[in-house]
Design an enzyme around this catalytic site. Structure first.
Site, mmCIF file in Angstrom:
data_model
loop_
_atom_site.group_PDB
_atom_site.id
_atom_site.type_symbol
_atom_site.label_atom_id
_atom_site.label_comp_id
_atom_site.label_asym_id
_atom_site.label_seq_id
_atom_site.Cartn_x
_atom_site.Cartn_y
_atom_site.Cartn_z
ATOM 1 N N ASP A 86 0.827 -1.212 0.000
ATOM 2 C CA ASP A 86 0.000 0.000 0.000
ATOM 3 C C ASP A 86 0.859 1.259 0.000
ATOM 4 O O ASP A 86 1.971 1.257 0.535
ATOM 5 C CB ASP A 86 -0.920 -0.026 1.230
ATOM 6 N N THR A 92 -11.089 -6.574 -4.919
ATOM 7 C CA THR A 92 -12.414 -6.423 -5.547
ATOM 8 C C THR A 92 -12.874 -4.972 -5.420
ATOM 9 O O THR A 92 -13.511 -4.433 -6.323
ATOM 10 C CB THR A 92 -13.456 -7.357 -4.869
ATOM 11 N N ASN A 98 -10.955 -2.375 -5.460
ATOM 12 C CA ASN A 98 -10.180 -1.479 -6.322
ATOM 13 C C ASN A 98 -10.837 -1.253 -7.689
ATOM 14 O O ASN A 98 -10.490 -0.305 -8.397
ATOM 15 C CB ASN A 98 -8.744 -2.006 -6.521
HETATM 16 C C1 IPE Z 1 -5.538 -2.703 -0.378
HETATM 17 O O1 IPE Z 1 -5.124 -1.394 -0.550
HETATM 18 C C2 IPE Z 1 -5.528 -3.417 -1.694
HETATM 19 C C3 IPE Z 1 -4.212 -3.635 -2.287
HETATM 20 C C4 IPE Z 1 -3.061 -3.348 -1.739
HETATM 21 C C5 IPE Z 1 -4.227 -4.236 -3.590
HETATM 22 P P1 IPE Z 1 -6.180 -0.211 -0.676
HETATM 23 O O2 IPE Z 1 -5.394 1.040 -0.807
HETATM 24 O O3 IPE Z 1 -7.152 -0.491 -1.754
HETATM 25 O O4 IPE Z 1 -6.919 -0.294 0.722
HETATM 26 P P2 IPE Z 1 -7.906 0.722 1.443
HETATM 27 O O5 IPE Z 1 -9.071 0.910 0.529
HETATM 28 O O6 IPE Z 1 -7.167 1.974 1.681
HETATM 29 O O7 IPE Z 1 -8.269 0.043 2.717
HETATM 30 C C1 IPE Z 2 -1.416 0.306 -3.451
HETATM 31 O O1 IPE Z 2 -1.226 1.670 -3.438
HETATM 32 C C2 IPE Z 2 -1.686 -0.213 -4.837
HETATM 33 C C3 IPE Z 2 -3.059 -0.707 -5.054
HETATM 34 C C4 IPE Z 2 -4.015 -0.693 -4.176
HETATM 35 C C5 IPE Z 2 -3.365 -1.214 -6.369
HETATM 36 P P1 IPE Z 2 -2.446 2.690 -3.465
HETATM 37 O O2 IPE Z 2 -2.794 2.965 -4.885
HETATM 38 O O3 IPE Z 2 -3.552 2.202 -2.624
HETATM 39 O O4 IPE Z 2 -1.790 3.969 -2.813
HETATM 40 P P2 IPE Z 2 -2.436 4.948 -1.741
HETATM 41 O O5 IPE Z 2 -2.934 4.100 -0.613
HETATM 42 O O6 IPE Z 2 -3.547 5.670 -2.433
HETATM 43 O O7 IPE Z 2 -1.326 5.836 -1.334
HETATM 44 MG MG MG Z 3 -4.035 2.405 -0.649
#
Ligand code: IPE
Ligand code: IPE
Ligand code: MG
Length: 246
Positions: free
Chosen positions: A21, A67, A69
């Protein structure tokens, strides 16, 4: 600073799972678009896979696309899928060089066709590898996984293939995407968020959790080593008392 040599090879987590993340915030901090963060996140995936191979881990599972995302802006979803395809094309060679077998969990049929085809091809071409199993969680949601398992089991009960009384944890396990994977021993989440976000709910029942503030593109081998050494210094009691373990 600890290095791989400081890790106790006798006490490795068998299954490491990572919630990668912070790509978006990493990019924003640098005044760039989110896609720049994802591109750099891919580099961290590559280096982390190689570190895990060097450490000698058997199972590495990466939360790559949830899911939930799918609800991101279409342009970002498209970018992530494009990055998935291009990195699979690039990494096939390194997987084979490192004896890594690619596996997936999640509803991969819901991915764009190009991504699905590429995944199936790389899984097929690495299926004979006997080193680490790298599992990408793609269009993965733990609640959906459990819902699917319940549906499949219900159909078997209805058709008298199994009885309700015979349903046990093993049967449930055997209907999950992770049926061929051991339970998670260590779960790492980067970026300072302290949540699970619908990842492997069943499989982390007794996992050790490790949260680290660095954004995923900044996650280095040194951080991984620290996480594993931290894990090795914990006492996993599984409900027993400390005295019972010794
Ligand atoms: C969790 O990260 C999913 C992945 C790392 C693929 P998110 O960034 O989507 O999680 P939330 O929505 O902040 O909890
Ligand atoms: C994790 O990084 C990658 C995926 C969830 C695909 P994020 O895209 O969630 O990055 P933040 O949380 O917005 O910084
Ligand atoms: Mg994230």
């Amino acid at each position: 600073m600890n290095t791989i040599e400081d890790i106790n090879g006798q006490k490795l987590p068998k299954h490491l799972a990572i919630i990668m993340d912070g790509n978006g915030r990493w990019a924003k901090q640098k005044g760039k678009f989110r896609v720049f963060g994802h591109e750099n996140g891919v580099k961290t995936v590559r280096s982390t896979v190689e570190s895990c191979v060097r450490i000698g881990l058997e199972y590495l599972t990466l939360y790559t696309f949830s899911t939930e995302n799918w609800n991101r802006p279409k342009i970002e979803v498209d970018t992530l899928m494009r990055l998935l395809v291009s990195s699979l094309k690039k990494e096939l060679k390194t997987f084979n060089k490192n004896n890594v077998r690619l596996n997936t969990i999640g509803d991969i049929k819901s991915l764009p066709n190009r991504a699905y085809i590429e995944l199936v091809e790389v899984m097929e071409k690495t299926k004979g590898n006997t080193g680490m199993t790298l599992t990408l969680a793609l269009s993965y949601g733990a609640r959906e996984e459990l819902k699917n398992a319940v549906q499949q089991i219900a159909v078997k009960v209805k058709n008298n293939i199994i009885s309700p009384e015979s349903i046990d944890e093993t049967i449930i396990n055997n209907h999950l995407y992770t049926q061929n994977l051991p339970d998670v021993d260590l779960l790492i989440r980067t970026s300072g968020e302290h949540r699970i976000s619908n990842f492997l709910l069943w499989q982390i029942a007794y996992a050790e959790l490790y949260f680290i503030d660095v954004f995923w593109p900044d996650f280095k081998e040194q951080h991984l080593v620290e996480a594993i050494i931290n894990y090795q210094n914990r006492e996993r009691r599984f409900g027993k008392t400390s005295e019972q373990l010794n």
